[in-house]
Write a protein that holds these residues in place. Structure first.
Motif, mmCIF file in Angstrom:
data_model
loop_
_atom_site.group_PDB
_atom_site.id
_atom_site.type_symbol
_atom_site.label_atom_id
_atom_site.label_comp_id
_atom_site.label_asym_id
_atom_site.label_seq_id
_atom_site.Cartn_x
_atom_site.Cartn_y
_atom_site.Cartn_z
ATOM 1 N N ILE A 69 0.826 -1.209 0.000
ATOM 2 C CA ILE A 69 0.000 0.000 0.000
ATOM 3 C C ILE A 69 0.860 1.258 0.000
ATOM 4 C CG2 ILE A 69 -1.551 1.369 1.477
ATOM 5 C CD1 ILE A 69 -2.971 -1.273 2.161
ATOM 6 N N ASN A 70 2.036 1.197 0.618
ATOM 7 C CA ASN A 70 2.896 2.378 0.691
ATOM 8 C C ASN A 70 3.682 2.648 -0.584
ATOM 9 O OD1 ASN A 70 3.126 3.918 3.373
ATOM 10 N ND2 ASN A 70 2.960 1.803 4.038
ATOM 11 N N LEU A 71 3.789 1.682 -1.477
ATOM 12 C CA LEU A 71 4.640 1.839 -2.657
ATOM 13 C C LEU A 71 4.316 3.081 -3.501
ATOM 14 C CD1 LEU A 71 5.001 -1.881 -3.873
ATOM 15 C CD2 LEU A 71 6.706 -0.469 -2.699
ATOM 16 N N PRO A 72 3.040 3.366 -3.809
ATOM 17 C CA PRO A 72 2.767 4.515 -4.684
ATOM 18 C C PRO A 72 3.139 5.870 -4.071
ATOM 19 C CG PRO A 72 0.863 3.043 -4.535
ATOM 20 C CD PRO A 72 1.809 2.634 -3.472
ATOM 21 N N PHE A 73 3.260 5.924 -2.754
ATOM 22 C CA PHE A 73 3.492 7.208 -2.107
ATOM 23 C C PHE A 73 4.965 7.611 -2.078
ATOM 24 C CE2 PHE A 73 -0.436 5.553 -0.164
ATOM 25 C CZ PHE A 73 -1.288 6.598 -0.458
ATOM 26 N N TYR A 74 5.863 6.692 -2.408
ATOM 27 C CA TYR A 74 7.284 7.011 -2.322
ATOM 28 C C TYR A 74 7.703 8.061 -3.351
ATOM 29 C CZ TYR A 74 7.689 2.978 0.781
ATOM 30 O OH TYR A 74 7.546 2.101 1.830
ATOM 31 N N VAL A 75 7.049 8.079 -4.511
ATOM 32 C CA VAL A 75 7.369 9.096 -5.512
ATOM 33 C C VAL A 75 7.044 10.487 -4.986
ATOM 34 C CG1 VAL A 75 6.836 9.951 -7.825
ATOM 35 C CG2 VAL A 75 7.022 7.496 -7.426
ATOM 36 N N LEU A 76 5.861 10.620 -4.367
ATOM 37 C CA LEU A 76 5.487 11.897 -3.763
ATOM 38 C C LEU A 76 6.450 12.273 -2.638
ATOM 39 C CD1 LEU A 76 1.608 12.189 -3.329
ATOM 40 C CD2 LEU A 76 3.151 13.757 -4.491
ATOM 41 N N ALA A 77 6.817 11.289 -1.820
ATOM 42 C CA ALA A 77 7.736 11.560 -0.710
ATOM 43 C C ALA A 77 9.072 12.058 -1.230
ATOM 44 C CB ALA A 77 7.926 10.297 0.132
ATOM 45 N N TRP A 78 9.552 11.454 -2.311
ATOM 46 C CA TRP A 78 10.845 11.858 -2.896
ATOM 47 C C TRP A 78 10.785 13.312 -3.366
ATOM 48 C CZ3 TRP A 78 15.103 8.411 -3.638
ATOM 49 C CH2 TRP A 78 16.184 8.968 -4.320
ATOM 50 N N LYS A 79 9.674 13.675 -4.015
ATOM 51 C CA LYS A 79 9.537 15.033 -4.543
ATOM 52 C C LYS A 79 9.260 16.046 -3.435
ATOM 53 C CE LYS A 79 7.854 13.664 -9.110
ATOM 54 N NZ LYS A 79 6.724 13.726 -10.073
ATOM 55 N N ARG A 80 8.454 15.631 -2.463
ATOM 56 C CA ARG A 80 8.007 16.571 -1.424
ATOM 57 C C ARG A 80 8.990 16.687 -0.270
ATOM 58 N NH1 ARG A 80 7.242 19.332 2.084
ATOM 59 N NH2 ARG A 80 5.348 20.212 2.994
ATOM 60 N N MET A 81 9.598 15.565 0.165
ATOM 61 C CA MET A 81 10.425 15.553 1.365
ATOM 62 C C MET A 81 11.903 15.290 1.095
ATOM 63 S SD MET A 81 7.990 16.203 3.462
ATOM 64 C CE MET A 81 8.706 15.959 5.095
ATOM 65 N N GLY A 82 12.251 14.840 -0.100
ATOM 66 C CA GLY A 82 13.651 14.634 -0.417
ATOM 67 C C GLY A 82 14.104 13.187 -0.284
ATOM 68 N N ARG A 83 15.326 12.948 -0.782
ATOM 69 C CA ARG A 83 15.862 11.594 -0.844
ATOM 70 C C ARG A 83 16.088 10.993 0.539
ATOM 71 N NH1 ARG A 83 21.150 9.477 -0.821
ATOM 72 N NH2 ARG A 83 21.931 11.597 -0.545
ATOM 73 N N ARG A 84 16.685 11.750 1.457
ATOM 74 C CA ARG A 84 17.033 11.223 2.779
ATOM 75 C C ARG A 84 15.794 10.753 3.542
ATOM 76 N NH1 ARG A 84 21.661 11.890 6.002
ATOM 77 N NH2 ARG A 84 21.297 11.816 8.250
ATOM 78 N N PHE A 85 14.756 11.607 3.533
ATOM 79 C CA PHE A 85 13.498 11.262 4.201
ATOM 80 C C PHE A 85 12.876 10.015 3.573
ATOM 81 C CE2 PHE A 85 8.872 11.397 4.184
ATOM 82 C CZ PHE A 85 8.569 11.553 5.522
ATOM 83 N N THR A 86 12.860 9.967 2.238
ATOM 84 C CA THR A 86 12.214 8.859 1.544
ATOM 85 C C THR A 86 12.912 7.537 1.824
ATOM 86 O OG1 THR A 86 11.563 10.384 -0.221
ATOM 87 C CG2 THR A 86 11.413 8.027 -0.696
ATOM 88 N N LEU A 87 14.232 7.530 1.776
ATOM 89 C CA LEU A 87 14.970 6.284 2.016
ATOM 90 C C LEU A 87 14.761 5.787 3.447
ATOM 91 C CD1 LEU A 87 18.326 7.018 0.123
ATOM 92 C CD2 LEU A 87 16.421 5.551 -0.592
ATOM 93 N N LYS A 88 14.752 6.702 4.405
ATOM 94 C CA LYS A 88 14.523 6.284 5.794
ATOM 95 C C LYS A 88 13.092 5.799 5.990
ATOM 96 C CE LYS A 88 16.479 9.998 7.764
ATOM 97 N NZ LYS A 88 17.042 10.895 8.817
ATOM 98 N N THR A 89 12.152 6.420 5.285
ATOM 99 C CA THR A 89 10.763 5.978 5.371
ATOM 100 C C THR A 89 10.597 4.585 4.764
ATOM 101 O OG1 THR A 89 9.880 8.233 5.372
ATOM 102 C CG2 THR A 89 8.408 6.482 4.606
ATOM 103 N N ILE A 90 11.236 4.338 3.621
ATOM 104 C CA ILE A 90 11.188 3.001 3.017
ATOM 105 C C ILE A 90 11.751 1.970 3.988
ATOM 106 C CG2 ILE A 90 12.148 1.549 1.189
ATOM 107 C CD1 ILE A 90 12.034 4.000 -0.652
ATOM 108 N N ALA A 91 12.863 2.315 4.649
ATOM 109 C CA ALA A 91 13.466 1.387 5.612
ATOM 110 C C ALA A 91 12.523 1.131 6.779
ATOM 111 C CB ALA A 91 14.792 1.953 6.121
ATOM 112 N N ALA A 92 11.870 2.185 7.294
ATOM 113 C CA ALA A 92 10.964 2.033 8.432
ATOM 114 C C ALA A 92 9.736 1.205 8.045
ATOM 115 C CB ALA A 92 10.537 3.406 8.946
ATOM 116 N N VAL A 93 9.168 1.465 6.874
ATOM 117 C CA VAL A 93 7.995 0.715 6.417
ATOM 118 C C VAL A 93 8.346 -0.760 6.235
ATOM 119 C CG1 VAL A 93 6.437 0.375 4.455
ATOM 120 C CG2 VAL A 93 6.824 2.676 5.353
ATOM 121 N N THR A 94 9.492 -1.024 5.614
ATOM 122 C CA THR A 94 9.917 -2.411 5.399
ATOM 123 C C THR A 94 10.135 -3.126 6.730
ATOM 124 O OG1 THR A 94 11.013 -1.741 3.337
ATOM 125 C CG2 THR A 94 11.645 -3.864 4.289
ATOM 126 N N LEU A 95 10.757 -2.430 7.671
ATOM 127 C CA LEU A 95 11.020 -3.029 8.983
ATOM 128 C C LEU A 95 9.718 -3.315 9.719
ATOM 129 C CD1 LEU A 95 13.041 -3.936 11.119
ATOM 130 C CD2 LEU A 95 13.213 -1.557 11.893
#
Length: 207
Positions: A69-95
């Motif tokens: 469910i979170n997959l489609p939102f990562y593009v928005l996160a990358w554009k809105r919050m930046g690479r660092r935020f997005t990568l940490k969010t992907i790690a947190a969601v996966t964990l």
């Protein structure tokens, strides 16, 4: 009058270890809180709530549903919050998706009063979110979507978020009875109480 700024501690960047322990600790708090929700048959909002809704409706495992469910939102996160935020969010969601599946093997709840699951679980989830927010990470894409809608169309983020969460809770009606739905609202209140009291601008300075 004394120079207040001379006594202020400089803002410093979190180290890789700081961020790693925050992701583990924050997602563990959230995972335990969600385990209490699941044991009591409660709901919540956001992408976690969407995953719960799909889990109750289909019987599919919560962890994989939450991840997908979170997959489609990562593009928005990358554009809105930046690479660092997005990568940490992907790690947190996966964990969290992984923890949701393995926690029942390590941590089994025999009995939890529904009202305690709502309050205690809500506070734990809120505390976990605070830890993640303070390390520039999150556990869901709906917050990013809400912020984008505010910037793009001028819709108030708080109102939109509340409307989305209310819609998710109402959509759970076929699987959640009225008392548990009311306790789910109590759980959301406990989570937001923890956030409102402990996550205020200026109280914590790091990035």
């Amino acid at each position: 009058m004394s120079d207040v700024t001379s006594t202020m501690t400089p803002v410093s960047r979190h180290s890789l270890f700081d961020d790693a322990q925050a992701l583990v600790t924050g997602t563990l708090f959230v995972g335990i809180g969600l385990a209490m929700f699941r044991h009591a048959g409660l709901m919540t909002g956001g992408t976690v709530g969407l995953a719960f809704l799909a889990h109750y409706a289909t019987g599919a495992a919560f962890g994989p549903l939450f991840f997908v469910i979170n997959l489609p939102f990562y593009v928005l996160a990358w554009k809105r919050m930046g690479r660092r935020f997005t990568l940490k969010t992907i790690a947190a969601v996966t964990l969290l998706a992984w923890l949701s599946e393995v926690l029942p093997n390590w941590f089994r709840l025999q009995q939890v009063a529904p009202w305690f699951a709502a309050i205690g679980g809500g506070l734990l989830v809120g505390a976990g979110f605070i830890i993640l927010f303070r390390h520039r990470a999150s556990l869901g894409g709906l917050n990013v979507l809400v912020l984008w809608l505010q910037e793009r169309f001028g819709w108030r983020a708080g109102v939109v978020q509340m409307a989305i969460d209310a819609a998710i809770l109402l959509a759970s009606w076929p699987w959640i009875d009225a008392p548990r739905l009311a306790l789910s609202v109590l759980a959301a209140a406990a989570m937001n109480f923890a956030l409102a009291v402990n996550h205020r601008p200026g109280r914590y300075m790091a990035f």
